[in-house]
Design an enzyme around this catalytic site. Structure first.
Site, PDB file in Angstrom:
ATOM      1  CB  CYS A 197     -48.066 -49.392  19.991  1.00  0.00           C
ATOM      2  SG  CYS A 197     -47.998 -50.958  19.090  1.00  0.00           S
ATOM      3  CG  HIS A 208     -49.097 -46.632  16.003  1.00  0.00           C
ATOM      4  ND1 HIS A 208     -48.079 -46.189  16.819  1.00  0.00           N
ATOM      5  CD2 HIS A 208     -49.013 -47.985  15.977  1.00  0.00           C
ATOM      6  CE1 HIS A 208     -47.396 -47.228  17.254  1.00  0.00           C
ATOM      7  NE2 HIS A 208     -47.940 -48.338  16.766  1.00  0.00           N
TER       8      HIS A 208
END
Length: 501
Positions: free
Chosen positions: A340, A438
């Protein structure tokens, strides 16, 4: 029987999240239709879950508690989420959707009533769909400066007509004073709702507390219904308080194997680190240690690096560069994974930076380790996803599919030909991987491939991975089952099963 139980605390980190998860699993195993709830959470560890119009985000603890309860997690479980991005400012998420960034004053003045309404409505929907709600408070229920705006504790107890179970952490010291003082400082109507107290994180013989328990019960006329030992069921951490300070190196994980069978994965301790639960599957793997590294570290001295997510990519990138950590990364010859915000940092540049940061420049140079560029946009990408895996670079050999979730504002594009080992939203070179996924290492095939690469690069022998016998949800249930049988039966309708022994 209680319809809503509010698990409140004398302070933060007294075990509320664990007790809620344990009670949810205990009740679910007994056939009770139970759901967790937290009206307002403050955490940068979030999960993408089902919302009315697609996907939304909630705090990781409510996601975990839903798993313990055996229900599908939705935004109703945590209708108000504050994601800190600085000392006084947070992103406000209501019903899973990011509303904006506000300082403390503007939140309470302009948005708190909306937040309270959303929380009350979410609880009403849950109460209509489930038999029991186990709600989690936040911090201390006796913050007298916040009683008029305490959504997670005071307001929840009132709009949910909740019974209160109060927890005090003996590890901190002064547990009897904490419990007594908290009860005395609670609003009068909430004090009447407290049906029991629990002492958590006790080490030793519980009988040593007998005199104190008797005196506390006499002073408050409230029973102590449980003394829970200091045990860690292994549930994900809720926020960065569980991590070391930014100037401290701390190592977590396996120390049972000799150096020749142990690798260390370094994680830069970013000031606004988020979703660091991504590291926990690595930490829990035999032969693997996770070291959180201060940005001022004099070299890396690790076998691989994972650059984690962050609530403020640009400011953390600038902090990383100012500390000289960027030079360590660019000189590092081992496997590097960016997740991310970490993925965004590894690219060539970040543009439209003012959308996310107060940086003076609209374009900020990245670390230059991946041929990508990220542009920030006002809209936020939140979703659960499944991607095809075509392993290369740090996850060479991984195949099949991987599941996870995305929560980010930036859009990343490749500047030149590069591998996409995890579909769109990922880029890899021979030694560097960037991805928006994630939960990456929760996928065994990806984690296995990554660790094989790390051990091989380090010239070490990877130990055999063993299967955990007890899930963290079951371990949490076993922990809270030590609460008094009569109290559990009266308040939650739960009766301990009779042993066959």
């Amino acid at each position: 029987m209680t319809d809503t139980l509010l698990v409140a605390g004398t302070a933060s980190h007294v075990g509320k999240s664990t007790v809620v998860a344990g009670l949810c699993r205990l009740l679910a195993d007994a056939g009770v239709d139970v759901a967790p709830f937290k009206a307002q959470n403050m955490s940068n560890n979030a999960r993408a879950v089902v919302a009315d119009d697609g996907w939304g985000e909630i705090g990781v603890s409510q996601y975990v508690q839903a798993r313990a309860a055996g229900i599908n997690p939705t935004t109703d479980l945590n209708p108000v989420l504050l994601k800190p991005r600085g000392d006084t400012e947070s992103q406000l998420v209501i019903d899973g959707e990011a509303v904006g960034h506000y300082d403390t004053g503007s939140y309470y003045e302009d948005h708190w009533e909306r937040a309270r309404e959303a929380a009350a409505d979410a609880h009403a929907r849950l109460a209509a769909a489930h038999d029991v709600i186990v709600a989690e408070g936040a911090g201390s229920i006796a913050e007298i400066n916040l009683h008029e705006r305490d959504l997670a504790n005071v307001e929840t107890a009132r709009f949910a007509d909740a019974t209160v179970l109060l927890l005090g952490d003996i590890e901190r010291g002064g547990v009897f004073a904490s419990l007594y003082g908290t009860i005395e400082l609670m609003p009068a109507d909430l004090r009447e709702r407290v049906s029991g107290t629990v002492i958590t994180k006790f080490r030793g013989d519980p009988s040593l507390l007998d005199a104190g328990v008797t005196e506390l019960e006499s002073l408050t006329d409230i029973p102590v219904v449980g003394i829970l030992p200091y045990e860690d069921p292994g549930l994900p951490a809720e926020d960065s308080v569980d991590l070391p300070a930014t100037d401290t190196r701390a190592v977590q994980g396996d120390d049972e194997y000799p150096p020749g069978q142990t690798v260390t994965i370094g994680v830069p301790r970013l000031p606004h680190i988020s979703n660091f639960t991504d590291m926990e599957p690595l930490r829990d793997t035999p032969g693997v240690r996770v070291a959180y590294l201060p940005l001022e570290a004099d070299g890396l001295a690790v076998d691989a690096v994972v650059v984690p997510g962050t609530k403020n990519t640009v400011d953390d990138l600038l902090a990383l560069r100012e500390a000289g950590f960027d030079e360590h990364l660019t000189a590092f010859g081992g496997p590097i994974v960016g997740i991310c915000g970490g993925y965004q940092m590894l690219g060539q540049a970040i543009t439209n930076a003012s959308v996310e940061s107060t940086a003076a420049h609209e374009r900020v140079s990245g670390l230059g380790l991946l041929p990508v560029e990220t542009r920030f946009e006002a809209d936020k990408q939140v979703k659960q996803t499944t991607v095809s895996v075509d392993g290369t670079g740090p996850i060479a050999g991984a195949t099949g599919t991987a599941t996870g979730y995305e929560i980010h504002m930036g859009r990343t594009r490749r500047l030149s030909g590069a591998a996409e080992p995890l579909d769109e939203g990922s880029t890899a070179t021979e030694s560097v991987l960037g991805t928006y996924l994630h939960g990456l290492f929760e996928n065994h095939t990806v984690r296995d491939a990554f660790l094989d690469v790390v051990f091989e690069h380090a010239g070490k022998q990877r130990p055999t991975e063993t299967t955990q016998d007890t899930s963290p949800y079951d371990a949490a249930a076993t922990l809270v089952a030590r609460i008094d049988d009569d109290w559990l039966a009266t308040e939650l309708g739960y009766t301990q099963p009779v042993s066959d022994a």
